[in-house]
Write a protein that holds these residues in place. Structure first.
Motif, PDB file in Angstrom:
ATOM      1  N   UNK A   1       0.853  -1.182   0.000  1.00  0.00           N
ATOM      2  CA  UNK A   1       0.000   0.000   0.000  1.00  0.00           C
ATOM      3  C   UNK A   1       0.896   1.242   0.000  1.00  0.00           C
ATOM      4  N   UNK A   2       0.742   2.080  -1.015  1.00  0.00           N
ATOM      5  CA  UNK A   2       1.596   3.251  -1.181  1.00  0.00           C
ATOM      6  C   UNK A   2       1.197   4.398  -0.244  1.00  0.00           C
ATOM      7  N   UNK A   3       2.208   5.170   0.169  1.00  0.00           N
ATOM      8  CA  UNK A   3       2.029   6.471   0.837  1.00  0.00           C
ATOM      9  C   UNK A   3       1.194   6.398   2.112  1.00  0.00           C
ATOM     10  N   UNK A   4       1.394   5.384   2.921  1.00  0.00           N
ATOM     11  CA  UNK A   4       0.599   5.286   4.143  1.00  0.00           C
ATOM     12  C   UNK A   4       0.930   6.387   5.152  1.00  0.00           C
ATOM     13  N   UNK A   5       2.059   7.070   4.957  1.00  0.00           N
ATOM     14  CA  UNK A   5       2.375   8.186   5.852  1.00  0.00           C
ATOM     15  C   UNK A   5       1.605   9.451   5.501  1.00  0.00           C
TER      16      UNK A   5
END
Length: 468
Positions: A85-89
């Motif tokens: 899952x991309x860009x969870x931050x």
């Protein structure tokens, strides 16, 4: 209901959701994970997320609550194990989109990820960003302003109430393509030859500003090392989420103006030594044609020219080499990607919130940029950075006759130096001639003294003879 602070982490098989809710009613807490959607409710907190991949609850793994820290921890199973899952931050992009729009009550919004294949997200990015718009692309019955020019109406009221931050006099009666020419004419009247030449001839502390090391100088080419702090992540969460329905031209406009905002921020950061001052809000506002003229750009070169022109007209330090150093700063920030850009935008947002009445610019532009930037593809940011690097500008391009001014000043300085040298040489010659005259006079005096001594000695001798 309160939106709690939360973090998203992941492993090969799970998404770990940590929610800080110290005031939560534990007995009424519930969590539902349904495909892409996650719902959390624990009065007075409510959280609704839309994740980039599908998850589900696992009955064998229950949530945990730490009473000391007030943190819930839930492990949600990935439906597609091993997926990333991309860009969870970037937690703001996963919040359920609000239906309340500041300054744009009629805008419908759409996440770029949900666009069908073959839409403008699949275009060649360099061509898409750099192409010149057709006349029909920018025509409108009522010219817009704000983020992607999506706001219309109340222009005159804005001008009357916020005249000190907006230089465009007729917001709703000035077509978007004409704003650039009006701005340039206004800037020529404001340009000060004397101020520019003073900084050119005696740069003084400007040299130190050019040599100042900014954070992006140290982390340049280390994109993966740029991380958002917990404070910055919380800030994005508090801004909420929106969805944007933007066509290809509106996205292009938004990206080009983004570079303009970053230049303005980088200038104030460098010239104030990395510290925010009471002048920071004014500087960012004034240097950005987007914020002060509601301008839209046709190309990356237009962005660079507008930024450098205003940096040579309005702030305290007006030096071409300093402006080009800030152009380098802007490129480095863009190359470091969305997280570094978000750091700058968040800082702008904070500065404007404490700089009355520039909070309006947050409503019109900066809040939307903070939210939208979390959603767009990395390819578009990378393409903007490449085009920004490729486009070269010179002093002659600026349109303020800088080279002519510098040449004239250099000639005048040379003539003054020659005049001073000639005067010094003349004075030196007079001094030498005066020195020779004094030596001659001294020699004559010495001879006279010698003759006097001879006469005296002779007299004394005669006298001695008489005595004998």
């Amino acid at each position: 209901m309160l939106t709690p602070f939360f973090e998203l982490k992941q492993s090969e098989e799970h998404v770990i959701l940590e929610i800080k809710a110290p005031l939560a009613n534990i007995q009424k807490t519930e969590l539902i994970a349904d495909d892409f959607n996650v719902y959390f409710h624990a009065p007075p907190y409510y959280l609704r997320l839309k994740l980039p991949g599908r998850v589900r609850e696992n009955e064998r793994e229950s949530g945990q609550y730490d009473a000391t820290t007030g943190v819930f921890t839930f492990k949600l199973e990935k439906v597609d194990r091993g997926s990333h899952f991309e860009d969870l931050d970037l937690i703001g992009k996963f919040l359920f989109a609000s239906k309340k729009y500041q300054a744009r009550p009629t805008i419908e919004v759409l996440n770029e990820d949900s666009l069908p294949a073959g839409s403008d997200t699949d275009e060649e990015d360099e061509f898409w960003i750099s192409r010149q718009p057709k006349p029909d692309d920018v025509s409108s019955t009522t010219p817009g302003y704000g983020f992607a020019n999506k706001t219309r109406g109340n222009g005159q009221a804005l001008k009357e109430e916020f005249f000190e931050i907006i230089e465009l006099s007729e917001i709703e009666n000035t077509p978007i393509p004409e704003r650039a020419s009006l701005r340039e004419a206004y800037e020529k009247e404001k340009f000060s030859d004397d101020h520019y030449l003073a900084d050119f001839m005696e740069p003084g502390e400007i040299t130190a500003l050019i040599e100042f090391k900014a954070p992006w100088d140290e982390s340049f080419d280390k994109k993966s090392e740029v991380k958002l702090t917990a404070e910055e992540t919380t800030y994005l969460k508090d801004l909420g989420n929106r969805e944007y329905l933007l066509d290809s031209e509106e996205k292009r406009t938004a990206l080009l103006s983004l570079a303009d905002l970053i230049f303005s921020y980088a200038y104030q950061y460098r010239t104030f030594g990395g510290e925010n001052t009471v002048e920071s809000g004014w500087t960012i506002n004034k240097l950005s044609s987007t914020l002060s003229w509601f301008q839209s750009y046709n190309s990356v070169k237009d962005v660079k020219l507008a930024c450098v022109r205003r940096a040579l007209i309005y702030p305290l330090y007006r030096h071409f080499d300093l402006s080009m150093r800030v152009v380098e700063d802007t490129l480095k920030i863009l190359k470091l990607g969305r997280r570094q850009i978000l750091k700058c935008l968040i800082e702008i947002h904070k500065i404007f919130n404490s700089s009355e009445p520039r909070y309006l610019l947050n409503q019109l532009y900066v809040t939307d940029y903070c939210i939208w930037l979390q959603k767009i593809s990395d390819r578009k940011i990378e393409s903007l950075a490449r085009l920004f690097e490729q486009e070269i500008i010179t002093k002659d391009d600026i349109g303020l006759e800088l080279e002519e001014l510098e040449q004239a000043a250099t000639v005048v300085l040379k003539e003054e130096m020659e005049s001073v040298n000639k005067m010094m040489s003349h004075v030196s010659l007079e001094d030498r001639e005066s020195g020779t005259s004094e030596e001659d006079a001294s020699s004559t005096d010495d001879d006279a003294d010698s003759d006097s001594d001879t006469v005296t000695n002779q007299t004394d001798s005669d006298s001695d003879c008489e005595v004998l």
